[in-house]
Design an enzyme around this catalytic site. Structure first.
Site, PDB file in Angstrom:
ATOM      1  N   ASP A 111     -38.142-101.095  20.764  1.00  0.00           N
ATOM      2  CA  ASP A 111     -37.918 -99.682  20.452  1.00  0.00           C
ATOM      3  C   ASP A 111     -38.697 -98.850  21.460  1.00  0.00           C
ATOM      4  OD1 ASP A 111     -36.214-100.046  18.274  1.00  0.00           O
ATOM      5  OD2 ASP A 111     -37.844-100.043  16.814  1.00  0.00           O
ATOM      6  N   ASP A 125     -29.749 -98.400  18.015  1.00  0.00           N
ATOM      7  CA  ASP A 125     -29.847 -97.579  16.806  1.00  0.00           C
ATOM      8  C   ASP A 125     -29.015 -96.304  16.948  1.00  0.00           C
ATOM      9  OD1 ASP A 125     -31.693 -99.465  15.832  1.00  0.00           O
ATOM     10  OD2 ASP A 125     -33.393 -98.316  16.606  1.00  0.00           O
TER      11      ASP A 125
END
EC number: 3.4.23.36
Length: 152
Positions: A111, A125
């Site tokens: 991330d 995402d």
């Protein structure tokens, strides 16, 4: 065409994640717009918002089952369904595949998109969220019109 979208999106996701892993130290942050948007490298062993951290295998399996189900559905519908539905499903599959690849090969999800007021996330995402948004648009705006045309 939708398979090309999936492949291109997954490749972009994995390329950007590789660049982050290769060029940044864990927890390093680079301000793009100071205090608003940063690139911050973290390793997420959980699902959204780091829920279920440490259960990477189970999360990969669940995500794989859902992604395969959507991919089969996409393949069955590709010639008979509105393009917006197909695009939404393609983005959801691309996001699922991008994060499954991380979980399988790295044992964590990379991330890096950090809005400072939201948990850090990644391109996969974004694909899933955009796909879900398009699916909502399809369900509320396109599908009712299509059903109305069939009733005539």
């Amino acid at each position: 065409m939708y398979y090309i979208v999936i492949i291109a999106a997954v490749m972009l996701d994995q390329l950007v994640k590789y660049a982050v892993r290769s060029n940044m130290d864990l927890y390093e942050t680079i301000p793009v717009i100071d205090g608003i948007f940063h690139i911050t490298y973290i390793q997420n062993t959980g699902a959204a918002f780091s829920m279920f951290s440490g259960h990477t295998g189970v999360l990969a399996l669940i995500t794989a089952i859902i992604t395969i189900g959507i991919l089969v559905y996409l393949h069955k519908l590709k010639k008979t369904t509105h393009w917006l539905m197909l695009m939404s499903l393609s983005l959801i599959v691309a996001g699922g595949v991008g994060n499954i690849a991380d979980r399988i090969f790295l044992k964590y999800v990379v991330d890096f998109l950090d809005l400072r007021i939201w948990p850090i996330f990644n391109l996969a995402d974004v694909y899933v969220c955009c796909g879900c948004g398009l699916l909502i648009l399809y369900i509320f705006f396109v599908e009712p019109k299509l059903k109305g045309q069939k009733d005539v």
